[in-house]
Structure formats: structure tokens, C-alpha cells
Design an enzyme around this catalytic site. Structure first.
Site, short mmCIF file in Angstrom:
data_model
loop_
_atom_site.label_atom_id
_atom_site.label_comp_id
_atom_site.label_asym_id
_atom_site.label_seq_id
_atom_site.Cartn_x
_atom_site.Cartn_y
_atom_site.Cartn_z
N HIS A 1 29.80 34.76 40.25
CA HIS A 1 30.98 35.60 40.46
C HIS A 1 30.52 36.96 40.95
O HIS A 1 29.34 37.26 41.00
CB HIS A 1 31.75 35.77 39.13
CG HIS A 1 32.45 34.53 38.69
ND1 HIS A 1 33.80 34.35 38.81
CD2 HIS A 1 31.97 33.39 38.14
CE1 HIS A 1 34.13 33.15 38.35
NE2 HIS A 1 33.03 32.54 37.94
N GLU B 1 27.58 37.73 37.29
CA GLU B 1 28.44 38.64 38.04
C GLU B 1 27.50 39.42 38.95
O GLU B 1 26.66 40.19 38.50
CB GLU B 1 29.20 39.60 37.11
CG GLU B 1 30.24 38.93 36.22
CD GLU B 1 31.55 38.63 36.91
OE1 GLU B 1 31.71 39.01 38.10
OE2 GLU B 1 32.44 38.03 36.28
ZN ZN Z 1 35.07 35.80 39.47
#
Ligand code: ZN
Length: 416
Positions: A302, A375
Site C-alpha cells: 500500500h 505502506e
Molecule cells: Zn492502501
């Protein structure tokens, strides 16, 4: 509750963004605003996320999110001090040059990113060039009928050998285009460098590597339609489902998703109601051979905030009846090793805020797969530009995770 809730005054990136908003552009009634709340703890962040706002990034104790005026008013009513640092439409207008491309392409200057058509061509070429170690299929189709590409990389690729399997998934969230490039780098690196890079060669020979470069191609294509970014997160089923709240373990249990279809964290009407999550689930389920799940490790990419996250997200508890203290410790050790390699910040997912129906929780609870989330770049605290780093950042920010990918592939061979 109980932490300071002072409005942000001095995040440099936010100030830059705010100052870039044209005067008067923030006056649209009902438009979504970008807000920051400083001094949050995980309970504060959970309360804010639970209201259905669109969380963009986290840096330290500062949470940045997009919210409509009703959501902002409700949060202020709960005692949160929201600092409005931008207007979403104005930020989009600022990020999108006033040029429309005739064909489906990223905005001018960002052509280094791959559209779905370009991605498909690269994957087909990689498999054609390396037919002995790479194969291309799909786990099913998206809501709009795009193939959800699945690439397998291993020696004797046509055979199902008795080797630890590892899955990489990218782009559950439409606007997180850098993640698709991350999966593409894994594919290109483990095919092009086979036979020349000793580590790559050893891992291809001893693992079965699966990559799904885009779990949400409909959303990704919509996000760049007309050559203009839209800040889109969900899939394209109805008003959109947040795929990473649609997984079937503790789905909708704990206020870590929204039941409102208009919310950016809408969990869908039922678990696996999205064709995309259902297709990936069916593939993972199919890897149970002789009663044993073959996939030993999984990484879901992500953006953004530069974090390494591990389950559970649905509970603050570090361990419980479905995760022993020893298993929780293994997640922490692996997460910290990964973070040491790329400079991200490691933490249990719920230390950020509560989420339910996430892919990591399901992979671990249902299949015992060592499943983590990255992330990616940039670190939190930014605004819309965090989702759309210029294409010059693709190479350094995907290369940054080469060692982490190797660590996870290696760890897949260790007993849990
Ligand atoms: Zn995401």
C-alpha cells in the site's frame, strides 16, 4: 481518548500544500476537505477512522485525512481539533496539469507508471522471454471484467513442486499506483536476473513466487481516466467497496470499517462481496494441498506512510486464541527485520488504528500465512501528493524494498 488534540500548525509538507491551494478554491459547499489532527493516540485514530473518513497518512502522532463537512463537524463535536489544511478538489486541480491526454494514460510527466494495458504487455513479454521460469494466468476477473493477473516464478514453473510458496499482492487501493510498480519490479527482477544474481537464482530455484500486480485494476484505471488523477480508493462496484475491508475474518466486527456505501472505507454488503477479493481468496484457498497451505508468507503493498504492519488489525491485543504469544513475537521479529532493511517504521496494524476485514487478518487467521503490509513512500504527514509521487521515484522507492522481498522469501522456508 485523553491525548492532546491540538490542531496542527507546523507540518512543513502540509503548509506547502495548503499554500498551493488557489484562493477561493476552498469555498465549494459540501466539498471534501483535507484535515490534520495532531497529538493522537491509537484510540483517537481509531475513533476518527471509525467515522468513515478517508485516512491519507500518519506521521508520528499526526493523522491526515479527507472528510466531508458533516464528518468534520461530527468529529469536532467529539472534541477533536481539526485543522483544515486543504480542499480535496483544489488539491486535485493543483496536481493535475490542465492538459488532457487523448488516450488512457497517466497525467503528463507521470508516463513512467504503467496503465493496465501497459502492465499486461510487460507481463506477457516477461513470460515470453522467460518461459522456463515464469507463467502468466489470472485468479479471475474484476467487476468490470479485467483479468486479475497472476504471475508464477519458479524453476520448473509448469510443475507444482514441493517448495515454500510466497504471494505478493499490490494495488488493492486504486490510487496507490506506486505499489503496482513494486510488484512489477519483483516480476522483472526475479526473471531478468535469474542466472546472474546468485540470491535471485537461489530463491527462484527453492521457492514458488506468486505475484498479483493489481488487485483493483478497475479502480486504478478509473483513477487516471482522461489523464487526470481522481484520488479514487475503492473498486468500481456500485459506489465502490474498500477491498481491504471486505475480507472475511472478523468482517465488520469492530468499527474498523464503514457500513455506509458512500464512505471510503465501505466494507461491502457482505464479506467477499467484491469479485476481486473473492478471486484472490479462491486462489489462496486452492493452494491448500493435502490439507497443508503451501503459501507460507505474503506481503500486501500500500501507500503511503513508510510503515511495516502485521496482524491483527481488528483488535489491540497482541495475542489471543488465534495468535499465540510466540506467533506474535515472530511477526514482530520479521516485521522489525523488514523495517531495518528499508527504513520503514514497524508496528502491529492496530497500533495505527483499528481496521477490520483486512487481507492480513484473513491470511493469518484462516490460513496461518505470515502476512504483512507495507505502506510505501512517502512518509506520512503529506497530502494528496503522497499518493502520486512523480515517476522519477518509482525506481528508488521500489529498489528500496529489494532486500525486504529477499528476507520474506527466505523466511518462508523457516518453520513458523
Ligand atoms: Zn492502501
Amino acid at each position: 481518548m485523553g491525548s492532546l488534540r491540538r490542531g496542527i500548525t507546523a507540518a512543513a509538507g502540509l503548509l506547502l500544500l495548503a499554500s498551493a491551494v488557489p484562493a477561493g478554491a476552498a469555498q465549494h459547499d459540501g466539498d471534501r476537505g483535507l484535515y490534520a489532527v495532531r497529538g493522537t493516540d491509537k484510540a483517537d485514530r481509531t475513533a476518527i477512522a471509525r467515522s468513515g473518513v478517508d485516512v491519507w497518512g500518519v506521521r508520528g502522532d499526526t493523522l491526515t485525512f479527507a472528510a466531508d463537512s458533516a464528518q468534520a463537524q461530527a468529529l469536532r463535536g467529539q472534541g477533536f481539533e481539526l485543522e483544515k489544511v486543504g480542499d480535496v478538489d483544489a488539491l486535485l486541480a493543483e496536481r493535475n496539469p490542465d492538459v488532457r491526454t487523448a488516450v488512457d494514460e497517466f497525467p503528463p510527466g507521470d508516463e513512467g507508471y504503467h496503465t493496465y494495458t501497459e502492465l499486461t504487455e510487460v507481463l506477457e513479454q516477461a513470460v515470453a522471454d522467460h518461459a522456463d521460469i515464469a507463467s502468466l494466468s489470472s485468479v479471475g476477473d474484476s467487476y468490470e471484467g479485467r483479468a486479475l493477473h497472476l504471475i508464477k516464478i519458479s524453476d520448473n514453473v509448469a510443475q507444482d513442486e514441493d517448495e515454500p510458496e510466497v504471494l505478493f499482492t499490490c494495488n488493492q487501493h486504486a490510487r496507490e499506483h506506486l505499489t503496482t510498480e513494486m510488484c512489477l519490479r519483483i516480476v522483472e527482477r526475479f526473471t531478468d536476473e535469474y542466472g546472474s544474481d546468485p540470491t535471485v537464482t537461489e530463491l527462484v530455484n527453492t521457492r514458488e513466487i506468486y505475484v498479483i500486480p493489481t488487485v483493483n485494476p478497475d479502480g486504478a484505471e478509473y483513477d487516471i481516466e482522461g489523464g487526470r488523477y481522481k484520488g479514487w480508493r475503492k473498486n468500481r462496484q456500485g459506489s465502490g467497496t474498500d477491498l481491504n475491508r471486505n475480507w472475511g475474518y472478523q468482517w465488520g466486527c469492530c468499527g474498523g470499517s464503514s457500513g455506509s456505501p458512500s464512505s471510503e472505507t465501505y466494507r461491502g454488503p457482505s464479506a467477499f462481496s467484491a469479485p476481486e477479493t473473492a478471486a484472490v481468496k479462491a486462489f489462496v484457498d486452492s493452494r491448500v494441498v493435502g490439507g497443508v497451505q503451501q503459501i507460507k508468507a505474503h506481503l500486501d503493498f500500500h501507500s503511503y506512510s513508510e510503515l511495516v504492519l502485521w496482524p491483527y488489525g481488528y483488535t489491540y491485543d497482541d495475542s489471543n486464541e488465534t495468535m499465540s504469544p510466540e506467533e506474535a513475537e515472530r511477526f514482530r521479529e520479521v516485521g522489525e527485520a523488514l523495517a531495518a532493511s528499508n527504513g520503514y517504521t514497524p508496528q502491529q496494524s492496530s497500533d495505527l488504528y483499528i481496521t477490520d476485514g483486512s487481507i492480513n487478518d484473513w491470511m493469518w487467521a484462516e490460513h496461518g500465512i505470515l502476512s504483512l503490509t507495507f505502506e510505501m513512500y512517502p512518509s506520512g504527514g503529506g497530502g494528496l501528493d503522497g499518493f502520486y509521487p512523480p515517476d522519477e521515484r518509482i525506481e528508488p522507492e521500489t529498489e528500496r524494498n529489494d532486500e525486504a522481498v529477499e528476507i520474506l522469501l527466505t523466511e518462508a522456508g523457516n518453520q513458523g
